[in-house]
Scaffold this active site. Sequence first.
Site, PDB file in Angstrom:
ATOM      1  N   SER A 152      14.730  -3.097  -3.289  1.00  0.00           N
ATOM      2  CA  SER A 152      15.845  -2.413  -2.416  1.00  0.00           C
ATOM      3  C   SER A 152      16.879  -3.342  -2.205  1.00  0.00           C
ATOM      4  CB  SER A 152      15.352  -2.236  -0.842  1.00  0.00           C
ATOM      5  OG  SER A 152      16.386  -2.256  -0.042  1.00  0.00           O
ATOM      6  N   TYR A 165      10.998  -5.560   6.609  1.00  0.00           N
ATOM      7  CA  TYR A 165      10.967  -4.941   5.357  1.00  0.00           C
ATOM      8  C   TYR A 165      12.017  -5.568   4.315  1.00  0.00           C
ATOM      9  CZ  TYR A 165      13.144  -1.098   2.281  1.00  0.00           C
ATOM     10  OH  TYR A 165      13.548  -0.170   1.378  1.00  0.00           O
ATOM     11  N   LYS A 169      10.686  -6.846   0.477  1.00  0.00           N
ATOM     12  CA  LYS A 169      11.353  -6.367  -0.578  1.00  0.00           C
ATOM     13  C   LYS A 169      11.824  -7.535  -1.560  1.00  0.00           C
ATOM     14  CE  LYS A 169      11.024  -1.855  -0.452  1.00  0.00           C
ATOM     15  NZ  LYS A 169      10.081  -1.166  -1.608  1.00  0.00           N
TER      16      LYS A 169
HETATM   17  N1  LIG Z   1      15.513   5.834   0.546  1.00  0.00           N
HETATM   18  C1  LIG Z   1      16.097   4.679   0.531  1.00  0.00           C
HETATM   19  O1  LIG Z   1      17.200   4.903   1.039  1.00  0.00           O
HETATM   20  C2  LIG Z   1      15.686   3.448  -0.310  1.00  0.00           C
HETATM   21  C3  LIG Z   1      16.763   2.637  -0.466  1.00  0.00           C
HETATM   22  C4  LIG Z   1      16.142   1.413  -1.092  1.00  0.00           C
HETATM   23  C5  LIG Z   1      14.710   1.262  -1.677  1.00  0.00           C
HETATM   24  N2  LIG Z   1      14.223   2.320  -1.143  1.00  0.00           N
HETATM   25  C6  LIG Z   1      12.726   2.220  -1.632  1.00  0.00           C
HETATM   26  O2  LIG Z   1      12.379   3.281  -2.502  1.00  0.00           O
HETATM   27  C7  LIG Z   1      11.040   3.719  -2.397  1.00  0.00           C
HETATM   28  C8  LIG Z   1      10.466   5.145  -2.169  1.00  0.00           C
HETATM   29  O3  LIG Z   1      11.253   5.591  -0.961  1.00  0.00           O
HETATM   30  P1  LIG Z   1      11.818   6.884  -0.569  1.00  0.00           P
HETATM   31  O4  LIG Z   1      12.860   6.885   0.139  1.00  0.00           O
HETATM   32  O5  LIG Z   1      11.590   7.750  -1.896  1.00  0.00           O
HETATM   33  O6  LIG Z   1      10.536   7.188   0.530  1.00  0.00           O
HETATM   34  P2  LIG Z   1       9.941   8.523   0.964  1.00  0.00           P
HETATM   35  O7  LIG Z   1      10.574   9.874   0.719  1.00  0.00           O
HETATM   36  O8  LIG Z   1       9.648   8.470   2.494  1.00  0.00           O
HETATM   37  O9  LIG Z   1       8.659   8.719   0.082  1.00  0.00           O
HETATM   38  C9  LIG Z   1       7.551   7.718   0.066  1.00  0.00           C
HETATM   39  C10 LIG Z   1       6.444   7.969  -0.627  1.00  0.00           C
HETATM   40  O10 LIG Z   1       5.386   7.093  -0.375  1.00  0.00           O
HETATM   41  C11 LIG Z   1       4.165   7.507  -0.197  1.00  0.00           C
HETATM   42  N3  LIG Z   1       3.468   6.749   0.713  1.00  0.00           N
HETATM   43  C12 LIG Z   1       3.809   6.280   2.121  1.00  0.00           C
HETATM   44  N4  LIG Z   1       2.832   5.488   2.400  1.00  0.00           N
HETATM   45  C13 LIG Z   1       1.815   5.367   1.549  1.00  0.00           C
HETATM   46  C14 LIG Z   1       0.591   4.842   1.250  1.00  0.00           C
HETATM   47  N5  LIG Z   1       0.190   3.903   2.330  1.00  0.00           N
HETATM   48  N6  LIG Z   1      -0.012   4.921   0.328  1.00  0.00           N
HETATM   49  C15 LIG Z   1       0.184   5.667  -0.642  1.00  0.00           C
HETATM   50  N7  LIG Z   1       1.522   6.312  -0.666  1.00  0.00           N
HETATM   51  C16 LIG Z   1       2.280   6.055   0.436  1.00  0.00           C
HETATM   52  C17 LIG Z   1       4.581   9.047   0.769  1.00  0.00           C
HETATM   53  O11 LIG Z   1       3.439   9.840   0.575  1.00  0.00           O
HETATM   54  P3  LIG Z   1       2.379  10.182   1.701  1.00  0.00           P
HETATM   55  O12 LIG Z   1       3.168  10.054   3.183  1.00  0.00           O
HETATM   56  O13 LIG Z   1       1.843  11.309   1.388  1.00  0.00           O
HETATM   57  O14 LIG Z   1       1.515   8.707   1.427  1.00  0.00           O
HETATM   58  C18 LIG Z   1       5.882   9.401  -0.203  1.00  0.00           C
HETATM   59  O15 LIG Z   1       5.147   9.988  -1.330  1.00  0.00           O
HETATM   60  C19 LIG Z   1      10.409   2.655  -1.531  1.00  0.00           C
HETATM   61  O16 LIG Z   1       9.881   1.425  -1.905  1.00  0.00           O
HETATM   62  C20 LIG Z   1      11.397   2.236  -0.764  1.00  0.00           C
HETATM   63  O17 LIG Z   1      11.403   0.867  -0.124  1.00  0.00           O
HETATM   64  C21 LIG Z   1      14.438   3.229  -0.745  1.00  0.00           C
END
Ligand SMILES: NC(=O)c1ccc[n+]([C@@H]2O[C@H](COP(=O)([O-])OP(=O)(O)OC[C@H]3O[C@@H](n4cnc5c(N)ncnc54)[C@H](OP(=O)(O)O)[C@@H]3O)[C@@H](O)[C@H]2O)c1
Length: 272
Positions: A152, A165, A169
């Site tokens: 991130s 967090y 990261k």
């Molecule tokens: N969205 C943003 O603004 C943003 C910005 C920078 C970086 N990121 C990074 O991008 C990545 C994905 O984020 P996202 O925004 O796509 O999040 P999201 O929409 O909340 O999706 C998270 C995914 O992770 C799974 N997950 C959560 N806990 C888990 C566990 N203990 N074991 C296995 N799977 C698990 C969830 O499915 P289940 O709940 O079914 O397990 C879901 O598939 C992360 O690394 C996040 O830090 C996001």
Amino acid sequence: MDKEGACLNRFALQHKVALVSGASRGIGKAIALGLAQAGADVVLASRKLPDLEAVAQEIANMGQEAIAVPTNIRDLAQIDHLVQVAQGKFYHIDILVNNAATNPVFGSVFNVDEKMWDVTMGLNLKGYFFLSQAVGKVMRTRGSGSIINVSSEDGIRPGLGAGVYSISKAGVIMLTQVLAQEWGHYNIRVNTIAPGIVKTRFSTALWSNPVIRKETEDSTALGRIAEPDEIVGAAIFLASEASSYMTGQTIMLDGGHFSSVRMLLSTIVSPD
Ligand SMILES: NC(=O)c1ccc[n+]([C@@H]2O[C@H](COP(=O)([O-])OP(=O)(O)OC[C@H]3O[C@@H](n4cnc5c(N)ncnc54)[C@H](OP(=O)(O)O)[C@@H]3O)[C@@H](O)[C@H]2O)c1
């Protein structure tokens, strides 16, 4: 084949197998679909099977194979099971996308207790490390692989109210460099994607808050937050031969979120 075809071919993922964690929604789902579109078969992991099965069906509709393996990445026994199932089905794993992460707490680091620390680090850092280790052993046997760690912008500049967090990261970026250095001679490349705010469930508290959203958009060169699809191109690049001489690196996908520069600029340049 013409020159353009040969060039595009370097992005093709035919006969490759990708394992994507957190593949049921958001960025992980977009990446899983994108890798499949580029020709890969995909192993989908997250905790809830029905959500994974829906993504597997979308991939099957594209003509690629996909399996859904419910896995809690915090649990090392479940990581082993995931890798065994993947190998049992496809024999090899060429691409790993470490993407499943969490941020259970917003606020001052004074209010972080041990459980919040363990929940965050257990998935965001320990989970990435041990899934990489398990898949790295499979890639080592084959003599090639590409690991993509989703970090991130908070891993580079601390996210306000997201202290633990951000620490996790930042750790992902160093994990990338450590694995890249150790595993280069097995022809395993390891790189990071570091997004800014992307419109997913994970970041709802940020983009649905009008004040935070405006602040973010005003301090981003492109003037908006990202959609999950906008993270996919970098993942295909890092997964494919197109990035064959790249390892240990971090690609920022933040729309040009240089808030301090913008704020400084606004004091010396009048807005047009
Ligand atoms: N969205 C943003 O603004 C943003 C910005 C920078 C970086 N990121 C990074 O991008 C990545 C994905 O984020 P996202 O925004 O796509 O999040 P999201 O929409 O909340 O999706 C998270 C995914 O992770 C799974 N997950 C959560 N806990 C888990 C566990 N203990 N074991 C296995 N799977 C698990 C969830 O499915 P289940 O709940 O079914 O397990 C879901 O598939 C992360 O690394 C996040 O830090 C996001």
